[in-house]
Design a protein around this motif. Structure first.
Motif, PDB file in Angstrom:
ATOM      1  N   GLU A   2      16.407 -17.669  -8.050  1.00 50.55           N
ATOM      2  CA  GLU A   2      15.034 -17.694  -8.570  1.00 50.55           C
ATOM      3  C   GLU A   2      15.007 -17.308 -10.052  1.00 50.55           C
ATOM      4  O   GLU A   2      15.949 -16.695 -10.560  1.00 50.55           O
ATOM      5  CB  GLU A   2      14.168 -16.695  -7.789  1.00 50.55           C
ATOM      6  N   LYS A   3      13.915 -17.632 -10.728  1.00 53.64           N
ATOM      7  CA  LYS A   3      13.734 -17.214 -12.114  1.00 53.64           C
ATOM      8  C   LYS A   3      13.248 -15.769 -12.130  1.00 53.64           C
ATOM      9  O   LYS A   3      12.390 -15.377 -11.329  1.00 53.64           O
ATOM     10  CB  LYS A   3      12.714 -18.100 -12.813  1.00 53.64           C
ATOM     11  N   LYS A   4      13.778 -14.992 -13.048  1.00 56.56           N
ATOM     12  CA  LYS A   4      13.441 -13.575 -13.137  1.00 56.56           C
ATOM     13  C   LYS A   4      11.938 -13.357 -13.275  1.00 56.56           C
ATOM     14  O   LYS A   4      11.361 -12.495 -12.601  1.00 56.56           O
ATOM     15  CB  LYS A   4      14.192 -12.932 -14.304  1.00 56.56           C
ATOM     16  N   ALA A   5      11.292 -14.121 -14.131  1.00 57.77           N
ATOM     17  CA  ALA A   5       9.843 -13.954 -14.348  1.00 57.77           C
ATOM     18  C   ALA A   5       9.053 -14.206 -13.072  1.00 57.77           C
ATOM     19  O   ALA A   5       8.080 -13.488 -12.783  1.00 57.77           O
ATOM     20  CB  ALA A   5       9.365 -14.874 -15.464  1.00 57.77           C
ATOM     21  N   ASP A   6       9.460 -15.205 -12.298  1.00 55.71           N
ATOM     22  CA  ASP A   6       8.784 -15.501 -11.030  1.00 55.71           C
ATOM     23  C   ASP A   6       8.997 -14.363 -10.037  1.00 55.71           C
ATOM     24  O   ASP A   6       8.075 -13.983  -9.304  1.00 55.71           O
ATOM     25  CB  ASP A   6       9.292 -16.810 -10.434  1.00 55.71           C
ATOM     26  N   CYS A   7      10.203 -13.823 -10.024  1.00 50.00           N
ATOM     27  CA  CYS A   7      10.516 -12.724  -9.115  1.00 50.00           C
ATOM     28  C   CYS A   7       9.739 -11.471  -9.485  1.00 50.00           C
ATOM     29  O   CYS A   7       9.230 -10.774  -8.616  1.00 50.00           O
ATOM     30  CB  CYS A   7      12.016 -12.440  -9.119  1.00 50.00           C
ATOM     31  N   GLU A   8       9.634 -11.207 -10.782  1.00 49.40           N
ATOM     32  CA  GLU A   8       8.885 -10.031 -11.222  1.00 49.40           C
ATOM     33  C   GLU A   8       7.427 -10.130 -10.772  1.00 49.40           C
ATOM     34  O   GLU A   8       6.872  -9.170 -10.220  1.00 49.40           O
ATOM     35  CB  GLU A   8       8.948  -9.876 -12.741  1.00 49.40           C
ATOM     36  N   LYS A   9       6.830 -11.273 -10.991  1.00 53.05           N
ATOM     37  CA  LYS A   9       5.427 -11.467 -10.591  1.00 53.05           C
ATOM     38  C   LYS A   9       5.271 -11.261  -9.088  1.00 53.05           C
ATOM     39  O   LYS A   9       4.357 -10.569  -8.632  1.00 53.05           O
ATOM     40  CB  LYS A   9       4.967 -12.864 -10.992  1.00 53.05           C
ATOM     41  N   ALA A  10       6.172 -11.848  -8.305  1.00 47.40           N
ATOM     42  CA  ALA A  10       6.098 -11.738  -6.846  1.00 47.40           C
ATOM     43  C   ALA A  10       6.327 -10.299  -6.388  1.00 47.40           C
ATOM     44  O   ALA A  10       5.572  -9.781  -5.556  1.00 47.40           O
ATOM     45  CB  ALA A  10       7.121 -12.664  -6.203  1.00 47.40           C
ATOM     46  N   ILE A  11       7.346  -9.652  -6.920  1.00 47.16           N
ATOM     47  CA  ILE A  11       7.666  -8.286  -6.482  1.00 47.16           C
ATOM     48  C   ILE A  11       6.542  -7.331  -6.834  1.00 47.16           C
ATOM     49  O   ILE A  11       6.160  -6.487  -6.010  1.00 47.16           O
ATOM     50  CB  ILE A  11       9.016  -7.835  -7.067  1.00 47.16           C
ATOM     51  N   ARG A  12       6.002  -7.461  -8.019  1.00 50.07           N
ATOM     52  CA  ARG A  12       4.886  -6.572  -8.404  1.00 50.07           C
ATOM     53  C   ARG A  12       3.697  -6.747  -7.444  1.00 50.07           C
ATOM     54  O   ARG A  12       3.072  -5.766  -7.037  1.00 50.07           O
ATOM     55  CB  ARG A  12       4.471  -6.822  -9.846  1.00 50.07           C
ATOM     56  N   SER A  13       3.419  -7.958  -7.071  1.00 52.94           N
ATOM     57  CA  SER A  13       2.342  -8.221  -6.121  1.00 52.94           C
ATOM     58  C   SER A  13       2.695  -7.701  -4.725  1.00 52.94           C
ATOM     59  O   SER A  13       1.874  -7.066  -4.054  1.00 52.94           O
ATOM     60  CB  SER A  13       2.062  -9.716  -6.073  1.00 52.94           C
ATOM     61  N   LEU A  14       3.922  -7.957  -4.304  1.00 51.28           N
ATOM     62  CA  LEU A  14       4.358  -7.540  -2.966  1.00 51.28           C
ATOM     63  C   LEU A  14       4.422  -6.025  -2.820  1.00 51.28           C
ATOM     64  O   LEU A  14       4.260  -5.504  -1.709  1.00 51.28           O
ATOM     65  CB  LEU A  14       5.710  -8.173  -2.628  1.00 51.28           C
ATOM     66  N   CYS A  15       4.596  -5.310  -3.906  1.00 51.28           N
ATOM     67  CA  CYS A  15       4.565  -3.843  -3.846  1.00 51.28           C
ATOM     68  C   CYS A  15       3.237  -3.363  -3.273  1.00 51.28           C
ATOM     69  O   CYS A  15       3.188  -2.453  -2.440  1.00 51.28           O
ATOM     70  CB  CYS A  15       4.746  -3.243  -5.242  1.00 51.28           C
ATOM     71  N   HIS A  16       2.168  -3.992  -3.713  1.00 52.74           N
ATOM     72  CA  HIS A  16       0.835  -3.587  -3.262  1.00 52.74           C
ATOM     73  C   HIS A  16       0.582  -4.025  -1.817  1.00 52.74           C
ATOM     74  O   HIS A  16      -0.075  -3.308  -1.059  1.00 52.74           O
ATOM     75  CB  HIS A  16      -0.219  -4.127  -4.223  1.00 52.74           C
ATOM     76  N   GLU A  17       1.116  -5.174  -1.458  1.00 51.91           N
ATOM     77  CA  GLU A  17       1.020  -5.626  -0.071  1.00 51.91           C
ATOM     78  C   GLU A  17       1.773  -4.655   0.848  1.00 51.91           C
ATOM     79  O   GLU A  17       1.277  -4.264   1.895  1.00 51.91           O
ATOM     80  CB  GLU A  17       1.605  -7.034   0.052  1.00 51.91           C
ATOM     81  N   TRP A  18       2.980  -4.261   0.430  1.00 48.20           N
ATOM     82  CA  TRP A  18       3.787  -3.295   1.187  1.00 48.20           C
ATOM     83  C   TRP A  18       3.043  -1.965   1.307  1.00 48.20           C
ATOM     84  O   TRP A  18       2.977  -1.378   2.390  1.00 48.20           O
ATOM     85  CB  TRP A  18       5.136  -3.091   0.496  1.00 48.20           C
ATOM     86  N   ALA A  19       2.471  -1.491   0.189  1.00 43.31           N
ATOM     87  CA  ALA A  19       1.753  -0.214   0.206  1.00 43.31           C
ATOM     88  C   ALA A  19       0.583  -0.257   1.189  1.00 43.31           C
ATOM     89  O   ALA A  19       0.380   0.684   1.966  1.00 43.31           O
ATOM     90  CB  ALA A  19       1.260   0.121  -1.204  1.00 43.31           C
ATOM     91  N   LYS A  20      -0.151  -1.354   1.169  1.00 42.01           N
ATOM     92  CA  LYS A  20      -1.295  -1.494   2.075  1.00 42.01           C
ATOM     93  C   LYS A  20      -0.824  -1.526   3.529  1.00 42.01           C
ATOM     94  O   LYS A  20      -1.378  -0.838   4.390  1.00 42.01           O
ATOM     95  CB  LYS A  20      -2.069  -2.769   1.746  1.00 42.01           C
ATOM     96  N   GLU A  21       0.217  -2.310   3.777  1.00 46.62           N
ATOM     97  CA  GLU A  21       0.730  -2.465   5.139  1.00 46.62           C
ATOM     98  C   GLU A  21       1.313  -1.169   5.700  1.00 46.62           C
ATOM     99  O   GLU A  21       1.213  -0.899   6.890  1.00 46.62           O
ATOM    100  CB  GLU A  21       1.799  -3.558   5.140  1.00 46.62           C
ATOM    101  N   THR A  22       1.928  -0.366   4.835  1.00 40.45           N
ATOM    102  CA  THR A  22       2.564   0.874   5.293  1.00 40.45           C
ATOM    103  C   THR A  22       1.657   2.089   5.169  1.00 40.45           C
ATOM    104  O   THR A  22       2.028   3.183   5.589  1.00 40.45           O
ATOM    105  CB  THR A  22       3.867   1.142   4.516  1.00 40.45           C
ATOM    106  N   GLY A  23       0.498   1.903   4.561  1.00 40.55           N
ATOM    107  CA  GLY A  23      -0.436   3.014   4.397  1.00 40.55           C
ATOM    108  C   GLY A  23      -0.103   3.918   3.219  1.00 40.55           C
ATOM    109  O   GLY A  23      -0.675   4.998   3.081  1.00 40.55           O
ATOM    110  N   PHE A  24       0.786   3.491   2.340  1.00 40.83           N
ATOM    111  CA  PHE A  24       1.130   4.297   1.171  1.00 40.83           C
ATOM    112  C   PHE A  24      -0.030   4.309   0.190  1.00 40.83           C
ATOM    113  O   PHE A  24      -0.620   3.278  -0.101  1.00 40.83           O
ATOM    114  CB  PHE A  24       2.379   3.751   0.465  1.00 40.83           C
ATOM    115  N   GLN A  25      -0.335   5.502  -0.317  1.00 39.79           N
ATOM    116  CA  GLN A  25      -1.378   5.651  -1.331  1.00 39.79           C
ATOM    117  C   GLN A  25      -0.788   6.399  -2.522  1.00 39.79           C
ATOM    118  O   GLN A  25      -0.157   7.448  -2.341  1.00 39.79           O
ATOM    119  CB  GLN A  25      -2.577   6.410  -0.785  1.00 39.79           C
TER     120      GLN A  25
END
Length: 76
Positions: A2-25
């Motif tokens: 994958e392209k680094k820029a695409d991965c960065e955008k996805a990972i930054r977004s997925l961090c928040h999805e993970w936090a919501k799913e796991t209840g992390f605040q």
């Protein structure tokens, strides 16, 4: 690979999805573990976002983005 820029955008977004799913605040004072996030990425079909070219290593870059998104940069 994958392209680094695409991965960065996805990972930054997925961090928040993970936090919501796991209840992390962010305000909880609990320190999230990047290894838990990586396991979650793999379990949810997002492992491809850890496969990009990086001078420090894709996993290290992803951990930096994880820490930035979840306000944990003081640990670095």
């Amino acid at each position: 690979m994958e392209k680094k820029a695409d991965c960065e955008k996805a990972i930054r977004s997925l961090c928040h999805e993970w936090a919501k799913e796991t209840g992390f605040q962010i305000s909880s004072g609990v320190q999230p573990h990047f290894s838990d996030f990586k396991t979650w990425l793999r379990s949810n079909g997002h492992a491809r976002y850890l496969n990009f070219r990086s001078t420090i290593g894709a996993s290290d870059n992803a951990e930096i983005w994880f820490d930035e998104e979840l306000k944990q940069t003081w640990r670095n």
